[in-house]
Design a protein around this motif. Structure first.
Motif, PDB file in Angstrom:
ATOM      1  N   ALA A   1     -46.356 -13.577   8.094  1.00  0.00           N
ATOM      2  CA  ALA A   1     -47.477 -14.234   7.435  1.00  0.00           C
ATOM      3  C   ALA A   1     -47.925 -13.477   6.190  1.00  0.00           C
ATOM      4  O   ALA A   1     -48.202 -14.084   5.143  1.00  0.00           O
ATOM      5  CB  ALA A   1     -48.638 -14.376   8.420  1.00  0.00           C
TER       6      ALA A   1
ATOM      7  N   SER B   1     -61.134 -14.646  11.193  1.00  0.00           N
ATOM      8  CA  SER B   1     -59.874 -15.171  10.663  1.00  0.00           C
ATOM      9  C   SER B   1     -58.965 -15.712  11.753  1.00  0.00           C
ATOM     10  O   SER B   1     -58.127 -16.588  11.500  1.00  0.00           O
ATOM     11  CB  SER B   1     -59.143 -14.071   9.879  1.00  0.00           C
ATOM     12  OG  SER B   1     -58.664 -13.067  10.760  1.00  0.00           O
ATOM     13  N   GLN B   2     -59.116 -15.202  12.985  1.00  0.00           N
ATOM     14  CA  GLN B   2     -58.280 -15.656  14.090  1.00  0.00           C
ATOM     15  C   GLN B   2     -58.879 -16.842  14.842  1.00  0.00           C
ATOM     16  O   GLN B   2     -58.172 -17.499  15.622  1.00  0.00           O
ATOM     17  CB  GLN B   2     -58.046 -14.512  15.072  1.00  0.00           C
ATOM     18  CG  GLN B   2     -57.281 -13.344  14.500  1.00  0.00           C
ATOM     19  CD  GLN B   2     -55.927 -13.748  13.965  1.00  0.00           C
ATOM     20  OE1 GLN B   2     -55.142 -14.398  14.645  1.00  0.00           O
ATOM     21  NE2 GLN B   2     -55.638 -13.354  12.725  1.00  0.00           N
TER      22      GLN B   2
ATOM     23  N   PRO C   1     -59.856 -19.926  13.786  1.00  0.00           N
ATOM     24  CA  PRO C   1     -59.162 -21.198  13.553  1.00  0.00           C
ATOM     25  C   PRO C   1     -57.804 -21.262  14.248  1.00  0.00           C
ATOM     26  O   PRO C   1     -57.424 -22.317  14.773  1.00  0.00           O
ATOM     27  CB  PRO C   1     -59.013 -21.238  12.021  1.00  0.00           C
ATOM     28  CG  PRO C   1     -60.063 -20.325  11.507  1.00  0.00           C
ATOM     29  CD  PRO C   1     -60.191 -19.239  12.529  1.00  0.00           C
ATOM     30  N   VAL C   2     -57.072 -20.164  14.248  1.00  0.00           N
ATOM     31  CA  VAL C   2     -55.773 -20.138  14.914  1.00  0.00           C
ATOM     32  C   VAL C   2     -55.943 -20.356  16.410  1.00  0.00           C
ATOM     33  O   VAL C   2     -55.174 -21.079  17.052  1.00  0.00           O
ATOM     34  CB  VAL C   2     -55.062 -18.794  14.646  1.00  0.00           C
ATOM     35  CG1 VAL C   2     -53.670 -18.791  15.273  1.00  0.00           C
ATOM     36  CG2 VAL C   2     -54.960 -18.525  13.149  1.00  0.00           C
TER      37      VAL C   2
ATOM     38  N   SER D   1     -56.437 -26.117  11.057  1.00  0.00           N
ATOM     39  CA  SER D   1     -55.638 -25.814   9.867  1.00  0.00           C
ATOM     40  C   SER D   1     -56.416 -24.949   8.882  1.00  0.00           C
ATOM     41  O   SER D   1     -55.892 -24.603   7.822  1.00  0.00           O
ATOM     42  CB  SER D   1     -55.201 -27.117   9.175  1.00  0.00           C
ATOM     43  OG  SER D   1     -56.343 -27.885   8.793  1.00  0.00           O
TER      44      SER D   1
ATOM     45  N   HIS E   1     -58.186 -21.597   7.290  1.00  0.00           N
ATOM     46  CA  HIS E   1     -57.690 -20.223   7.189  1.00  0.00           C
ATOM     47  C   HIS E   1     -58.603 -19.450   6.252  1.00  0.00           C
ATOM     48  O   HIS E   1     -59.488 -20.005   5.611  1.00  0.00           O
ATOM     49  CB  HIS E   1     -56.246 -20.201   6.669  1.00  0.00           C
ATOM     50  CG  HIS E   1     -56.118 -20.793   5.295  1.00  0.00           C
ATOM     51  ND1 HIS E   1     -55.989 -22.154   5.087  1.00  0.00           N
ATOM     52  CD2 HIS E   1     -56.120 -20.214   4.055  1.00  0.00           C
ATOM     53  CE1 HIS E   1     -55.912 -22.392   3.787  1.00  0.00           C
ATOM     54  NE2 HIS E   1     -55.990 -21.240   3.143  1.00  0.00           N
TER      55      HIS E   1
ATOM     56  N   SER F   1     -59.744 -14.945   5.138  1.00  0.00           N
ATOM     57  CA  SER F   1     -59.965 -13.597   5.645  1.00  0.00           C
ATOM     58  C   SER F   1     -61.412 -13.149   5.494  1.00  0.00           C
ATOM     59  O   SER F   1     -61.735 -12.013   5.805  1.00  0.00           O
ATOM     60  CB  SER F   1     -59.051 -12.596   4.911  1.00  0.00           C
ATOM     61  OG  SER F   1     -59.285 -12.640   3.514  1.00  0.00           O
TER      62      SER F   1
ATOM     63  N   VAL G   1     -63.357 -18.868   5.282  1.00  0.00           N
ATOM     64  CA  VAL G   1     -63.129 -19.622   6.507  1.00  0.00           C
ATOM     65  C   VAL G   1     -64.035 -20.850   6.575  1.00  0.00           C
ATOM     66  O   VAL G   1     -63.594 -21.950   6.927  1.00  0.00           O
ATOM     67  CB  VAL G   1     -63.341 -18.715   7.743  1.00  0.00           C
ATOM     68  CG1 VAL G   1     -63.300 -19.531   9.022  1.00  0.00           C
ATOM     69  CG2 VAL G   1     -62.273 -17.634   7.791  1.00  0.00           C
TER      70      VAL G   1
ATOM     71  N   SER H   1     -62.803 -23.410   4.051  1.00  0.00           N
ATOM     72  CA  SER H   1     -61.541 -24.000   4.481  1.00  0.00           C
ATOM     73  C   SER H   1     -61.741 -24.925   5.677  1.00  0.00           C
ATOM     74  O   SER H   1     -61.102 -25.983   5.776  1.00  0.00           O
ATOM     75  CB  SER H   1     -60.554 -22.887   4.829  1.00  0.00           C
ATOM     76  OG  SER H   1     -59.326 -23.410   5.274  1.00  0.00           O
ATOM     77  N   TRP H   2     -62.633 -24.542   6.593  1.00  0.00           N
ATOM     78  CA  TRP H   2     -62.861 -25.361   7.781  1.00  0.00           C
ATOM     79  C   TRP H   2     -63.530 -26.688   7.418  1.00  0.00           C
ATOM     80  O   TRP H   2     -63.283 -27.727   8.027  1.00  0.00           O
ATOM     81  CB  TRP H   2     -63.723 -24.600   8.783  1.00  0.00           C
ATOM     82  CG  TRP H   2     -63.268 -24.815  10.210  1.00  0.00           C
ATOM     83  CD1 TRP H   2     -62.817 -25.979  10.746  1.00  0.00           C
ATOM     84  CD2 TRP H   2     -63.215 -23.845  11.249  1.00  0.00           C
ATOM     85  NE1 TRP H   2     -62.487 -25.797  12.067  1.00  0.00           N
ATOM     86  CE2 TRP H   2     -62.725 -24.495  12.406  1.00  0.00           C
ATOM     87  CE3 TRP H   2     -63.533 -22.494  11.329  1.00  0.00           C
ATOM     88  CZ2 TRP H   2     -62.549 -23.855  13.619  1.00  0.00           C
ATOM     89  CZ3 TRP H   2     -63.369 -21.847  12.541  1.00  0.00           C
ATOM     90  CH2 TRP H   2     -62.871 -22.516  13.682  1.00  0.00           C
TER      91      TRP H   2
END
Length: 548
Positions: free
Chosen positions: A25, A131-132, A134-135, A140, A142, A144, A149, A152-153
């Motif tokens: 990654a 950062s983890q 969403p995973v 989707s 992402h 840091s 986040v 992006s969310w």
């Protein structure tokens, strides 16, 4: 020794499994082929183990450096392959860190105060967890940092995926149960040392169980994100391109990467070392990071640094010595060659759960409360560094933290503390008149200088002494107790001479007592005998009762 090697092997197995997808990654984040991330996670670990000082440091590709590498590659000369430029960056970082070790620039690490270290540790733990998240939930989104986040969310095509979230949450619960509850249960059935060893195997067991369930249920076909196929391992050992124009063009970027590499890695090493009562040698850290980047340059990798995530996982998995890094590299190479197919079936949400469980173990708010009670300013600095690490990232947080530490240092030393002291009755001890019942000697003013006399505070010396003198107009002699003074620079020497001349003009003699040998040597080398007409006494009591 055997127990330590066994625990290092166990830690290597756990960390090696996590390191593979992370390496891929971060290489892609830097704009490099995925193999570069794998190569940067093999030889550099072995090189750091040979020269570094932290027993749990996990070096390799990291998010902050990946972003900086991406920016540096965007500014690289046209026609240069990105991987070639990355190899040059790694080589230049290695050279710069090696020079810093040779010139003993590790002293700059003293600017990393405990509030900065603790604030970074807490902020980094929150950033990694964020950062983890969403995973873990199959989103989707992402990023840091907190802002990345959230943004992006908000725009994520898939806010979350239920089946992926089931894998992630189930793994997180299993990892939590595998700590204290499982340990207590196993200790009832077997010796404590065996129970602890089996508890440390729990993360690996969770990973294997997740692979088995994902394979049986064909999770990949149901929308669950998997690690996927690993690239083939073809180790391209060799020198980076020796193009002087390219080296010159990339040098400014390499200098900034080297600085962030050292500072962020040292913060990680010292943060974790404090938990175990260990000592980190900053100069050896420079040498270890230089060796790791040199290994990345000749091993087809990319610039590397200490990873907070992998270091925390390494520590939680039970690593005892730096051999854990060597075993991790060997296990990772073996896993790429032999276990590529089963690892491809591992849900990434389970990896995220493993990382979340590791960083949760280092999250602690008690130091913030303790710092706030002891010093509001230092407590606030700790909170600011933690917040900036979470919101803006490592570079901003460390810059503000170091600047804040320097500002606090300057504030506390800009005005030398000079205490009026008197004799404790019946003794030869002298203490601050504001704190103790003491006796003063008529006509003789005893003052204790509680700071080294440096350019920061030297100009204030005469003013501070005159303030003390204003309340004792009958003074005919002043004795400066110099035992707390560790150094006098040229500015301090100049200020001492100005004070001497000022007092002499008023008919007051200046004497010194209990001057340390190196300080007295410096005064003599500065030619103070040409203008100083007072006396130097071995003890302050003797100076206060000198007749002439």
């Amino acid at each position: 020794m055997g127990d330590a090697l066994g625990e290092d092997l166990l830690a290597a197995v756990v960390v090696g499994v996590l390191l593979i997808p992370q390496s891929l990654a971060y290489a892609l984040l830097a704009g490099l082929p995925p193999q570069a991330g794998l190569y940067a996670s093999l030889l550099p670990l072995i090189a750091y183990a040979a020269f570094g000082s932290s027993r749990v440091m996990g070096v390799g590709p990291v998010a902050v450096l990946a972003l900086m590498i991406s920016q540096a590659l965007a500014d690289a000369p046209a026609g240069v392959a990105p991987h070639d430029a990355a190899l040059v960056l790694a080589a230049e970082v290695a050279v710069l860190l090696a020079l810093a070790a040779g010139w003993r620039l590790d002293a700059l690490a003293a600017l990393l105060s405990v509030p900065v270290l603790q604030g970074f540790e807490t902020g980094a733990a929150l950033s990694i967890a964020l950062s983890q998240l969403p995973v873990l939930l199959g989103s989707s989104a992402h990023g840091s940092s907190l802002l990345q986040v959230i943004d992006s969310w908000r725009h994520a095509a898939v806010p979350w995926w239920p089946l992926t979230a089931v894998y992630g949450v189930a793994a997180l619960v299993a990892l939590w149960l595998a700590k204290a509850p499982l340990l207590r249960g196993l200790e009832r059935l077997m010796p404590a040392w065996r129970a602890q060893a089996m508890t440390r195997l729990a993360p690996l067991g969770v990973l294997l169980a997740a692979i088995g369930v994902a394979a049986a249920t064909q999770a990949g076909g149901r929308g669950v994100d998997l690690v996927g196929s690993l690239p083939s391992l073809e180790w391209p050992l060799g020198w980076p391109p020796l193009d002087l124009a390219l080296w010159r063009e990339l040098l400014p970027s390499a200098a900034l990467i080297a600085l962030v590499c050292f500072v962020s890695s040292l913060v990680v090493a010292e943060s974790l070392a404090r938990h175990d009562g260990m000592r980190i040698d900053p100069r050896r850290e420079l040498a270890g990071l230089a060796a790791a980047n040199a290994a990345a340059a000749i091993g087809g990798g990319m610039p590397v640094a200490g990873s907070f995530t992998r270091s925390v996982v390494n520590r939680q998995a039970g690593a005892r010595t730096r051999m854990a890094g060597v075993f991790t590299a060997l296990w990772m190479a073996l896993a790429i060659l032999v276990l590529a197919r089963p690892l491809a079936l591992l849900p990434t949400a389970v990896l995220a759960a493993t990382i979340l469980a590791a960083v949760a173990a280092v999250f602690d708010v008690r130091p913030f409360r303790e710092a706030w009670r002891y010093s509001r300013v230092e407590g606030a600095l700790m909170a600011v560094v933690a917040g900036l690490t979470l919101v803006q990232g490592v570079a901003w947080a460390l810059a503000v933290g170091v600047a804040g530490s320097i500002a606090l240092l300057l504030q506390r030393t800009a005005r030398p503390h000079v205490a009026l002291i008197g004799r404790v009755p019946g003794t030869e001890h002298y203490r601050n008149v504001g704190r103790h019942q003491v006796e003063l000697t008529p006509g003789v003013l005893g003052l204790r200088i509680d700071e080294s006399l440096l350019f920061i505070n030297a100009r204030q010396l005469a003013d501070v002494v005159q303030q003390q003198l204003a309340g004792h107009p009958e003074t005919r002699r002043i004795v400066l107790l110099m035992s707390p003074v560790n150094r006098i620079d040229f500015s301090g020497l100049t200020a001492l001479r100005a004070l001497h001349e000022l007092l002499r003009a008023r008919g007051i003699r200046l004497d010194l007592s209990e001057v340390k040998g190196p300080v007295l040597d410096g005064l003599r080398d500065g030619g103070w005998s040409a203008w100083f007409d007072g006396k130097v006494f071995l003890s302050h009591h003797q100076a206060m009762h000198e007749d002439g």
